[in-house]
Write a protein that holds these residues in place. Structure first.
Motif, short mmCIF file in Angstrom:
data_model
loop_
_atom_site.label_atom_id
_atom_site.label_comp_id
_atom_site.label_asym_id
_atom_site.label_seq_id
_atom_site.Cartn_x
_atom_site.Cartn_y
_atom_site.Cartn_z
N TRP A 1 -10.21 24.30 25.26
CA TRP A 1 -11.59 24.79 25.16
C TRP A 1 -12.58 23.66 25.47
CZ3 TRP A 1 -14.05 29.30 24.86
CH2 TRP A 1 -15.38 29.29 24.48
N ARG A 2 -12.24 22.44 25.05
CA ARG A 2 -13.09 21.28 25.34
C ARG A 2 -12.87 20.75 26.75
NH1 ARG A 2 -10.77 18.71 20.67
NH2 ARG A 2 -10.39 17.02 22.13
N LEU B 1 -10.27 19.30 34.00
CA LEU B 1 -10.89 19.86 35.20
C LEU B 1 -11.57 18.76 36.01
CD1 LEU B 1 -12.62 22.98 33.61
CD2 LEU B 1 -10.38 22.88 34.69
N LYS B 2 -11.51 18.90 37.32
CA LYS B 2 -12.34 18.07 38.18
C LYS B 2 -13.28 19.05 38.88
CE LYS B 2 -9.06 17.85 42.01
NZ LYS B 2 -8.31 16.97 42.86
N THR C 1 -13.91 36.35 30.45
CA THR C 1 -15.35 36.12 30.41
C THR C 1 -16.10 37.44 30.49
OG1 THR C 1 -15.11 33.95 31.43
CG2 THR C 1 -17.26 34.96 31.58
N ILE C 2 -15.71 38.30 31.42
CA ILE C 2 -16.36 39.61 31.55
C ILE C 2 -16.19 40.41 30.27
CG2 ILE C 2 -16.23 41.81 32.77
CD1 ILE C 2 -15.49 40.17 35.29
N LEU C 3 -15.00 40.37 29.69
CA LEU C 3 -14.74 41.11 28.45
C LEU C 3 -15.64 40.64 27.32
CD1 LEU C 3 -12.67 43.16 27.12
CD2 LEU C 3 -11.52 41.12 26.30
N ILE C 4 -15.74 39.33 27.14
CA ILE C 4 -16.55 38.79 26.04
C ILE C 4 -18.04 39.04 26.28
CG2 ILE C 4 -17.27 36.65 24.91
CD1 ILE C 4 -14.35 35.66 25.40
N ARG D 1 -14.45 26.94 29.99
CA ARG D 1 -13.81 26.77 28.69
C ARG D 1 -12.63 27.72 28.51
NH1 ARG D 1 -18.60 25.02 29.03
NH2 ARG D 1 -19.35 23.29 27.76
N LEU D 2 -12.81 28.95 28.96
CA LEU D 2 -11.71 29.91 28.89
C LEU D 2 -10.58 29.53 29.85
CD1 LEU D 2 -13.70 33.22 28.51
CD2 LEU D 2 -12.29 32.10 26.79
N LYS D 3 -10.92 28.95 30.99
CA LYS D 3 -9.88 28.49 31.91
C LYS D 3 -9.10 27.35 31.27
CE LYS D 3 -8.67 27.41 36.56
NZ LYS D 3 -9.04 27.66 37.94
#
Length: 136
Positions: A28-29, A41-42, A71-74, A115-117
């Motif tokens: 998440w972070r 992530l880059k 993301t769409i769901l949330i 964050r979800l990724k």
């Protein structure tokens, strides 16, 4: 009768070493699920091939469209009831309502997506999915 630890396969013995909760928090972070200090992530959504700190391989991930769907769901489950509540309570002009909710949903989506990724990659890492369980 053999001891239970001796009959366990190496993958079973290693699976206890990857607790899900800390891995999800690190993901998440947007940090490496293994060490928690290296960036996962880059750029905005591109996952690194490996952690620059602990050298954990991250290229195994198969996040694909999962983070976008979550993301769409949330965002949808937050925005739809809020939209109805705002309309019933204050009845703002439709253009004002559209503008506020368009900005809000885009901003929330842009916040949640990386964050979800990270959480999805961390989940796969913790559960040894898609090659994360192989010994290097």
């Amino acid at each position: 009768m053999q001891d239970n630890a001796q009959t366990r396969s190496p993958v079973d013995a290693k699976s206890a070493e990857r607790p899900l909760g800390p891995a999800l928090r690190r993901g998440w972070r947007r940090k490496c699920p293994n060490c928690g200090s290296g960036p996962m992530l880059k750029g905005y959504l591109k996952v690194r091939d490996h952690c620059p700190v602990c050298r954990e391989d991250l290229f195994h991930h198969r996040a694909d469209d999962g983070p976008a769907y979550m993301t769409i769901l949330i965002v949808g489950h937050l925005a739809a009831p809020l939209l109805g509540t705002v309309w019933m309570a204050w009845q703002p002009e439709p253009l004002v309502l559209f503008t506020i909710f368009a900005i809000g949903t885009v901003a929330l989506s842009l916040y949640l997506l990386p964050r979800l990724k990270g959480a999805m990659v961390a989940f796969q890492w913790a559960r040894r999915m898609h090659g994360f369980g192989r010994e290097s």
